[in-house]
Design an enzyme around this catalytic site. Structure first.
Site, mmCIF file in Angstrom:
data_model
loop_
_atom_site.group_PDB
_atom_site.id
_atom_site.type_symbol
_atom_site.label_atom_id
_atom_site.label_comp_id
_atom_site.label_asym_id
_atom_site.label_seq_id
_atom_site.Cartn_x
_atom_site.Cartn_y
_atom_site.Cartn_z
ATOM 1 N N HIS A 20 0.841 -1.207 0.000
ATOM 2 C CA HIS A 20 0.000 0.000 0.000
ATOM 3 C C HIS A 20 0.874 1.254 0.000
ATOM 4 O O HIS A 20 0.609 2.201 -0.742
ATOM 5 C CB HIS A 20 -0.910 0.039 1.250
ATOM 6 C CG HIS A 20 -1.973 -1.021 1.303
ATOM 7 N ND1 HIS A 20 -2.134 -1.863 2.371
ATOM 8 C CD2 HIS A 20 -2.947 -1.377 0.421
ATOM 9 C CE1 HIS A 20 -3.162 -2.670 2.160
ATOM 10 N NE2 HIS A 20 -3.673 -2.406 0.982
ATOM 11 N N LYS A 44 -14.967 -7.520 4.753
ATOM 12 C CA LYS A 44 -14.070 -8.320 5.606
ATOM 13 C C LYS A 44 -14.365 -8.122 7.091
ATOM 14 O O LYS A 44 -15.032 -7.165 7.455
ATOM 15 C CB LYS A 44 -12.620 -7.907 5.329
ATOM 16 C CG LYS A 44 -12.240 -8.127 3.879
ATOM 17 C CD LYS A 44 -10.930 -7.482 3.547
ATOM 18 C CE LYS A 44 -10.661 -7.620 2.052
ATOM 19 N NZ LYS A 44 -9.504 -6.840 1.613
ATOM 20 N N ARG A 93 -2.114 -6.019 -8.365
ATOM 21 C CA ARG A 93 -0.922 -6.831 -8.132
ATOM 22 C C ARG A 93 -0.758 -7.864 -9.236
ATOM 23 O O ARG A 93 0.267 -7.975 -9.845
ATOM 24 C CB ARG A 93 -1.019 -7.562 -6.782
ATOM 25 C CG ARG A 93 -0.740 -6.680 -5.593
ATOM 26 C CD ARG A 93 -1.236 -7.316 -4.337
ATOM 27 N NE ARG A 93 -2.687 -7.535 -4.420
ATOM 28 C CZ ARG A 93 -3.401 -8.167 -3.528
ATOM 29 N NH1 ARG A 93 -2.819 -8.683 -2.488
ATOM 30 N NH2 ARG A 93 -4.702 -8.290 -3.662
ATOM 31 N N SER A 131 -2.718 -8.255 2.988
ATOM 32 C CA SER A 131 -2.886 -8.099 4.435
ATOM 33 C C SER A 131 -3.174 -9.458 5.075
ATOM 34 O O SER A 131 -2.664 -9.768 6.151
ATOM 35 C CB SER A 131 -4.023 -7.117 4.730
ATOM 36 O OG SER A 131 -3.706 -5.856 4.191
#
Ligand code: COA
Length: 167
Positions: A20, A44, A93, A131
């Site tokens: 990030h 989440k 990504r 993460s």
């Protein structure tokens, strides 16, 4: 329409990773400033509270006046419009990110067609991190230094020590 000098970089940031950070730094090559928008409403179940996620991101960018960090709730496109910009910044990504990002960008465009999503590539060094994978390693004592900012590393250790103490 006027062009925009700043972008909003939204996410859950549970927690903010080196990926990030790198993406925000790349974004600053394009935009004058970036607002990191930490979502309250996310699909989440975060490890860190909203306040903790905001605080960590604020500390990471404390010395950079071109980056600000805020919490937001509700619809992202409404938050972006309220800020008077039309740009959402997101990172890609790998090909695996594409489908979800494509879906989200199109849904956001349907919700507000004046808002554009701009994608930047993540630095190749961070292609494999997320993460979730960092938390998975940190939870069982893995050394995640380097893939998260130092202060996040410390907070992860503290969080898992607290959780272990509570059980
Ligand atoms: N380098 C490394 N990892 C990266 C990265 C980068 N440059 N960019 C993202 N990631 C990882 C993150 O670590 C995260 O990993 P995880 O899935 O294991 O947690 C994942 O990619 C994506 O996380 P993040 O960038 O934080 O975004 P998100 O997908 O959690 O964010 C919101 C989603 C918050 C933007 C979206 O749910 C939202 O807009 N919510 C508000 C409500 C709303 O408007 N909903 C409608 C949306 S269409």
């Amino acid at each position: 329409m006027e062009t925009c000098s700043f972008a909003i970089y939204p996410g859950t940031f549970d927690p903010m990773t080196s990926g990030h950070v790198s993406l925000i730094e790349r974004g600053l090559d394009v935009f004058e400033s970036i607002v990191v928008a930490v979502a309250k409403d996310t699909p989440k179940t975060p490890l860190f509270s909203l306040e903790e996620r905001v605080e960590m991101a604020q500390e990471v960018f404390a010395d950079n006046p071109r980056v600000s960090v805020e919490a937001f709730h509700g619809l992202l496109v409404d938050y972006v419009a309220e800020h008077g910009t039309r740009v959402i910044l997101r990172g890609l990504r790998a090909v695996s990110d594409f489908e979800m990002e494509f879906q989200m960008a199109l849904m956001n465009r349907r919700l507000n067609r004046h808002i554009q999503t701009v994608f930047l590539m993540t630095d190749y060094r961070w292609l494999y991190i997320s993460s979730t994978i960092i938390k998975e390693a940190a939870k069982v004592g893995g050394d995640v230094s380097g893939v998260v900012p130092d202060l996040v590393h410390e907070r992860l250790k503290k969080k898992y020590a607290e959780l272990a103490g509570a059980t």
